[in-house]
Design an enzyme around this catalytic site. Structure first.
Site, PDB file in Angstrom:
ATOM      1  N   HIS A  70       0.837  -1.204   0.000  1.00 42.87           N
ATOM      2  CA  HIS A  70       0.000   0.000   0.000  1.00 42.87           C
ATOM      3  C   HIS A  70       0.869   1.250   0.000  1.00 42.87           C
ATOM      4  CE1 HIS A  70      -4.094   1.760   1.354  1.00 42.87           C
ATOM      5  NE2 HIS A  70      -3.339   2.730   0.869  1.00 42.87           N
ATOM      6  N   ARG A 123       3.482   9.413  -6.293  1.00 45.79           N
ATOM      7  CA  ARG A 123       2.686  10.558  -6.755  1.00 45.79           C
ATOM      8  C   ARG A 123       2.832  10.842  -8.238  1.00 45.79           C
ATOM      9  NH1 ARG A 123      -1.055  10.603  -2.836  1.00 45.79           N
ATOM     10  NH2 ARG A 123      -0.270  11.325  -0.813  1.00 45.79           N
ATOM     11  N   ASN A 159      -4.561   6.712  -7.060  1.00 48.56           N
ATOM     12  CA  ASN A 159      -5.022   8.112  -6.988  1.00 48.56           C
ATOM     13  C   ASN A 159      -3.944   9.111  -7.403  1.00 48.56           C
ATOM     14  OD1 ASN A 159      -3.557   7.558  -4.658  1.00 48.56           O
ATOM     15  ND2 ASN A 159      -4.782   8.897  -3.355  1.00 48.56           N
ATOM     16  N   ASP A 205      -8.707   3.484  -3.532  1.00 46.18           N
ATOM     17  CA  ASP A 205      -8.094   3.962  -2.294  1.00 46.18           C
ATOM     18  C   ASP A 205      -7.828   5.464  -2.292  1.00 46.18           C
ATOM     19  OD1 ASP A 205      -6.951   3.343   0.351  1.00 46.18           O
ATOM     20  OD2 ASP A 205      -5.206   4.288  -0.556  1.00 46.18           O
ATOM     21  N   HIS A 238      -5.636  -0.488   5.585  1.00 47.80           N
ATOM     22  CA  HIS A 238      -5.373   0.332   6.786  1.00 47.80           C
ATOM     23  C   HIS A 238      -6.426   0.248   7.899  1.00 47.80           C
ATOM     24  CE1 HIS A 238      -7.874   3.041   4.417  1.00 47.80           C
ATOM     25  NE2 HIS A 238      -6.890   3.364   3.604  1.00 47.80           N
ATOM     26  N   ASN A 243      -5.858   9.563   7.386  1.00 41.41           N
ATOM     27  CA  ASN A 243      -7.199   9.004   7.212  1.00 41.41           C
ATOM     28  C   ASN A 243      -7.099   7.523   6.863  1.00 41.41           C
ATOM     29  OD1 ASN A 243      -9.945   8.832   6.927  1.00 41.41           O
ATOM     30  ND2 ASN A 243      -9.942   9.499   4.792  1.00 41.41           N
ATOM     31  N   ASP A 274       1.031   2.516   3.831  1.00 41.61           N
ATOM     32  CA  ASP A 274       0.157   3.599   3.359  1.00 41.61           C
ATOM     33  C   ASP A 274       0.978   4.883   3.158  1.00 41.61           C
ATOM     34  OD1 ASP A 274      -2.048   4.991   2.489  1.00 41.61           O
ATOM     35  OD2 ASP A 274      -3.112   5.005   4.399  1.00 41.61           O
ATOM     36  N   HIS A 311       3.442  14.141   1.130  1.00 43.11           N
ATOM     37  CA  HIS A 311       2.900  15.488   0.897  1.00 43.11           C
ATOM     38  C   HIS A 311       4.012  16.493   1.150  1.00 43.11           C
ATOM     39  CE1 HIS A 311      -1.253  14.307   0.416  1.00 43.11           C
ATOM     40  NE2 HIS A 311      -1.223  13.620   1.544  1.00 43.11           N
ATOM     41  N   GLY A 335      -2.304  11.983   5.722  1.00 37.00           N
ATOM     42  CA  GLY A 335      -1.327  10.966   5.365  1.00 37.00           C
ATOM     43  C   GLY A 335       0.085  11.290   5.786  1.00 37.00           C
TER      44      GLY A 335
HETATM   45 ZN   LIG Z   1      -6.954   4.506   1.932  1.00 34.89          ZN
END
Ligand SMILES: [Zn+2]
Length: 436
Positions: free
Chosen positions: A70, A74, A104, A162, A242, A288, A315, A319, A334
């Site tokens: 996971h 980016r 994502n 996700d 998660h 989250n 996860d 950022h 995150g």
């Molecule tokens: Zn997620």
């Protein structure tokens, strides 16, 4: 080129656990030979062949390359936070030879061009294996399903929206039916967005004191129960991402007892920290699902011990300071995790919660099984190997990270154990100074 990894405790859960030497020849595992017996008497050499390089792994753990199932790379779209190249470098630094990239990105990985791009780019820039997880719905909008056949054909190994839940139960049912037809798992980000509202941290007295809006545990567990129900309805495997709450662990445990096709993962922050890490509105503790309470943290640990939670995944969510150095309400969710995940997880071994073999299962064997890739140390296969020094004390310092981003709350933490050598696809991807 012959590389000998000598005298380490080689752990391949379920098949091998002994002091042994591993010979890597032209990038492939050529030999695994026990070195514990008769060593002093016969001085038996691990191989008759001359080796070009020897790594002394005595006192260390040698495992199949760790897998982080996971990860948010980016690229494409937000390369200022992380690129495929820097994400892979961070993975190798953290002991991972294989990572799964969540969809994502921008554009979203909802079509074969993006899936192919990620795979091709990864092969160009790193030996770390990158398996794309494709989106369930186009644009992650939760409205129309993606072309699963196309995505699988391009190399996707699972489907997930996700970052967002699939709120429409009918769509999720169709997604699971569709995924079953292609033999791939659905990875569920469990969050009831209506119930979550504008919450930014765990709901409870602490949030009230902080004046922040809360996210109750039920936001997660409602969707965990729904997706288990849909998995049972469709007889299609679902993997819960998660896991953060007491109730989710209980729901998954009960479902497993019934024989449901459910697997799950948690992230190191959920068994390491509680909501109190938010402290002085620390946006590097905003994620989250949010950090929960001691009761939740304990149940996550129980779930890891009894097998309710199959895997540990970071996860990893990079950022920049632009997204984090703002008011708590506005900060992005995150934290990065590729370079802290193993060390934080090793504390479970230090504390006697898990054995080192259990940990290798959760960071290699089980993730491999869930995403359907080869696991273990196989003679003749390209070498994916991680060497772990379980005794070395070190302080977490994000200045040393290879990730572009720095968002995480663990700086200054003193930890015992880390990866010191990572070999991916037969290539050395990371060597720690302590090993030279
Ligand atoms: Zn997620």
């Amino acid at each position: 080129m012959r590389l000998l990894i000598k005298g380490g405790r080689v752990i391949d859960p379920g098949s091998f656990d002994d002091i042994a030497d591993i010979l890597v020849e032209d990038g492939k595992i050529a030999e695994i030979r026990k070195s514990s017996k008769n060593k002093s008497k016969k001085e038996k050499k691990p191989s008759q062949k001359k080796v070009d390089k020897t790594i002394d792994a005595s006192g260390k753990i040698v495992t199949p390359g760790l897998i982080d199932m996971h990860v948010h790379l980016r690229e494409p779209g937000h390369e200022y936070k992380e690129t495929i190249e820097t994400g892979c470098a961070a993975a190798a630094h953290g002991g991972f030879t294989t990572i799964c990239a969540m969809p994502n990105t921008n554009p979203v990985n909802d079509n074969r061009q993006i899936t192919e791009y990620i795979i091709q780019k990864a092969q160009e820039v790193s030996a770390v294996r990158v398996y794309p997880v494709a989106a369930i719905s186009k644009g992650l909008k939760g409205e129309n399903l993606c072309e699963y056949g196309d995505l699988k054909d391009a190399g996707a190994i699972a489907f997930s929206d996700d970052g967002r839940p699939v709120m429409d139960s009918q769509l999720m049912r169709r997604a699971m039916e569709y995924a079953k037809g292609f033999g791939l798992p659905t990875i569920s980000h469990c969050e009831d967005m209506d119930l979550a509202g504008k919450g930014v941290m765990n709901e409870g007295a602490f949030a009230t004191k902080m004046g922040l809006r809360g996210i109750p545990n039920a936001v997660e567990s409602i969707m965990v129960m729904r997706d288990i129900a849909l998995s049972e309805l469709t007889d299609s495997p679902v993997h819960i991402a998660h896991v953060s709450t007491f109730e989710s662990v209980c729901a998954i445990r009960e479902a497993k007892k019934r024989g449901a096709r459910v697997t799950s993962e948690t992230a190191p922050h959920y068994f390491t920290l509680t909501e109190e890490a938010v402290g002085e509105y620390n946006t590097n503790a905003k994620m989250n699902p949010p950090l929960r309470t001691d009761r939740d943290r304990n149940e996550i640990r129980n779930g890891l011990v009894d097998g309710t939670i199959d895997a540990i995944a970071s996860d990893h969510a990079p950022h920049s300071s632009i997204e984090k150095e703002v008011e708590f309400d506005l900060a992005a969710n995150g934290i990065i995790g590729l370079e802290t995940s193993l060390s934080l997880s090793l504390q479970l071994v230090v504390e006697g919660v898990l054995t080192i073999s259990d940990l290798v299962e959760k960071m290699h064997t089980h993730p491999a099984a869930i995403i359907g890739i080869q696991n273990g140390l196989k003679i003749g296969s390209l070498a994916d190997i991680t060497i772990i020094d379980t005794e070395i004390m070190h302080e977490i310092n994000s200045d040393n990270f290879l990730s572009i981003s720095r968002n995480m709350p663990f700086n200054g933490m003193q930890l015992k154990g880390k990866a010191v050598f990572t070999m991916a696809q037969g290539k050395v991807a990371y060597t720690d100074d302590s090993l030279i």
